[in-house]
Design an enzyme around this catalytic site. Structure first.
Site, short mmCIF file in Angstrom:
data_model
loop_
_atom_site.label_atom_id
_atom_site.label_comp_id
_atom_site.label_asym_id
_atom_site.label_seq_id
_atom_site.Cartn_x
_atom_site.Cartn_y
_atom_site.Cartn_z
N HIS A 145 0.84 -1.20 0.00
CA HIS A 145 0.00 0.00 0.00
C HIS A 145 0.87 1.25 0.00
CE1 HIS A 145 -3.30 -2.72 1.21
NE2 HIS A 145 -4.09 -1.79 0.70
N LYS B 93 -0.58 4.91 4.52
CA LYS B 93 -1.44 3.98 5.26
C LYS B 93 -0.90 3.74 6.67
CE LYS B 93 -3.87 -0.42 4.82
NZ LYS B 93 -5.16 0.17 5.23
P1 NAD Z 1 -7.39 9.71 5.13
O1 NAD Z 1 -6.46 9.85 6.28
O2 NAD Z 1 -7.02 10.39 3.85
O3 NAD Z 1 -8.85 10.19 5.51
C1 NAD Z 1 -9.44 9.99 6.76
C2 NAD Z 1 -10.20 11.25 7.06
O4 NAD Z 1 -11.03 11.04 8.19
C3 NAD Z 1 -9.28 12.46 7.37
O5 NAD Z 1 -9.65 13.53 6.54
C4 NAD Z 1 -9.60 12.74 8.84
O6 NAD Z 1 -9.52 14.12 9.12
C5 NAD Z 1 -11.04 12.26 8.88
N1 NAD Z 1 -11.56 12.09 10.24
C6 NAD Z 1 -10.91 11.66 11.34
N2 NAD Z 1 -11.74 11.70 12.40
C7 NAD Z 1 -12.92 12.20 11.95
C8 NAD Z 1 -14.16 12.49 12.56
N3 NAD Z 1 -14.34 12.31 13.87
N4 NAD Z 1 -15.16 12.96 11.79
C9 NAD Z 1 -14.98 13.16 10.48
N5 NAD Z 1 -13.82 12.90 9.83
C10 NAD Z 1 -12.81 12.42 10.58
O7 NAD Z 1 -7.54 8.13 4.89
P2 NAD Z 1 -8.19 7.37 3.64
O8 NAD Z 1 -7.11 6.86 2.73
O9 NAD Z 1 -9.30 8.19 3.07
O10 NAD Z 1 -8.79 6.09 4.38
C11 NAD Z 1 -9.76 6.21 5.40
C12 NAD Z 1 -10.06 4.85 5.98
O11 NAD Z 1 -10.65 4.02 5.00
C13 NAD Z 1 -8.83 4.10 6.49
O12 NAD Z 1 -9.19 3.35 7.62
C14 NAD Z 1 -8.49 3.18 5.33
O13 NAD Z 1 -7.74 2.06 5.71
C15 NAD Z 1 -9.89 2.81 4.91
N6 NAD Z 1 -10.03 2.29 3.55
C16 NAD Z 1 -10.91 1.29 3.39
C17 NAD Z 1 -11.16 0.80 2.13
C18 NAD Z 1 -12.22 -0.26 1.97
O14 NAD Z 1 -12.45 -0.70 0.83
N7 NAD Z 1 -12.90 -0.66 3.03
C19 NAD Z 1 -10.50 1.32 1.02
C20 NAD Z 1 -9.59 2.38 1.22
C21 NAD Z 1 -9.37 2.86 2.49
#
Ligand code: NAD
Length: 272
Positions: free
Chosen positions: A156, A160
């Site tokens: 990744h 991450k």
């Molecule tokens: P990222 O860090 O770019 O985004 C996460 C966002 O959540 C940030 O903008 C952060 O400020 C925000 N956040 C934190 N606390 C918050 C709150 N209380 N209220 C609102 N927003 C809040 O990360 P990302 O790459 O977008 O990934 C996010 C999550 O999704 C991770 O856990 C990642 O592993 C997961 N993910 C899952 C899949 C899937 O298919 N299930 C795919 C990609 C990523």
């Protein structure tokens, strides 16, 4: 039209989701929730995507307000944010899709409790291709049996924060279950120094973090005579957003319960 609220709207996945909602004829953005203190608060959610234009949805840190008028909310944030999302969706009666990874048992308990009141789809990987990949791995593990060593590798991007990925762990769990065991006792996550020969039946994990790799997973089955490798590569994070939006369309109006992408896609996988 189906109203969608995005929790974690300012994150990488949040922005991709907003772009995909814009591009879909049947979806409207109805709420955008960012972290308290985020610089984007109070702005129009259109600023979160390139060339998005104004969408008349103000970015808020009040999750209940953000999900209020949505037919489904989608959470891609951090495990620490999940409790607030669940509380808001339960109090507003909003169906929920959770894509956030890195959840531990306490989060899963909270998910199950909330799912008694609202329908929730939770999947550590929302990609349709990955969910088919998981089904193939499950069948492979069942057919090949204990004579084949299983190694799982994943790669990744450098941002991450959790490892191994939720998908790699889900793959490990389904291999363990297919062989009648549990990943808790079979998983091997580090090897360094004089680690000795491979323990029979163990499931090894290797992790790469580099550059902008969207997400790659390989499951290797190796015996003394042959090797089978199944690999999935995501080329664009839109694949997760499209899967999450498919889940959102499916979960809106469902009965309360905790569902997986296997439910959404019409086949059940023991992976989740
Ligand atoms: P990222 O860090 O770019 O985004 C996460 C966002 O959540 C940030 O903008 C952060 O400020 C925000 N956040 C934190 N606390 C918050 C709150 N209380 N209220 C609102 N927003 C809040 O990360 P990302 O790459 O977008 O990934 C996010 C999550 O999704 C991770 O856990 C990642 O592993 C997961 N993910 C899952 C899949 C899937 O298919 N299930 C795919 C990609 C990523």
């Amino acid at each position: 039209m189906l109203n969608i609220a995005i929790v974690g709207a300012a994150g990488r996945m949040g922005r991709t989701l907003i772009s995909c909602v814009h591009a879909a004829d049947d979806l409207t953005l109805a709420g955008a929730v960012a972290e308290p203190g985020a610089p984007e608060l109070e702005q129009d959610a259109g600023v979160l995507v390139e060339g998005g234009g104004l969408v008349d949805v103000q970015i808020t840190d009040n999750t209940a307000q953000g999900v209020r008028s949505a037919h489904a909310a989608i959470d891609f944030t951090l495990p620490t944010a999940l409790k607030a999302t669940l509380q808001a969706c339960v109090s507003e009666g909003t169906p929920l899709v959770v894509g956030t990874t890195g959840l531990v048992d306490a989060h899963l308990v909270a998910l199950r409790e909330a799912a008694q009141v609202i329908p929730i789809v939770y999947a550590r990987n929302m990609s349709v291709g990955v969910n088919v990949f998981m089904e193939l791995v499950r069948r492979g593990a069942e057919a090949l049996g204990q004579d084949y060593d299983v190694e799982i590798s994943e790669a990744h991007h450098r941002h991450k924060v959790d490892a191994p990925s939720g998908t790699a762990l889900a793959l490990g769990e389904l291999v363990a279950e297919a062989r009648g065991g549990r990943l808790d006792s079979l998983g091997v996550y580090t090897r360094q120094g004089q680690v000795g020969p491979r323990e029979a039946g163990s499931i090894g994990f290797s992790v790469i973090r580099a550059g902008n790799i969207v997400g790659e997973h390989t499951v290797m089955f190796a015996s003394e005579d042959e090797r089978l490798e199944l690999t999935h590569r995501a080329a664009d994070r839109a694949v997760f957003a499209k899967g999450a939006l498919r889940a959102a369309r499916w979960v809106a109006g469902r009965a309360p319960g905790l569902y997986t992408m296997a439910d959404v896609l019409g086949f059940r996988s023991p992976a989740e």
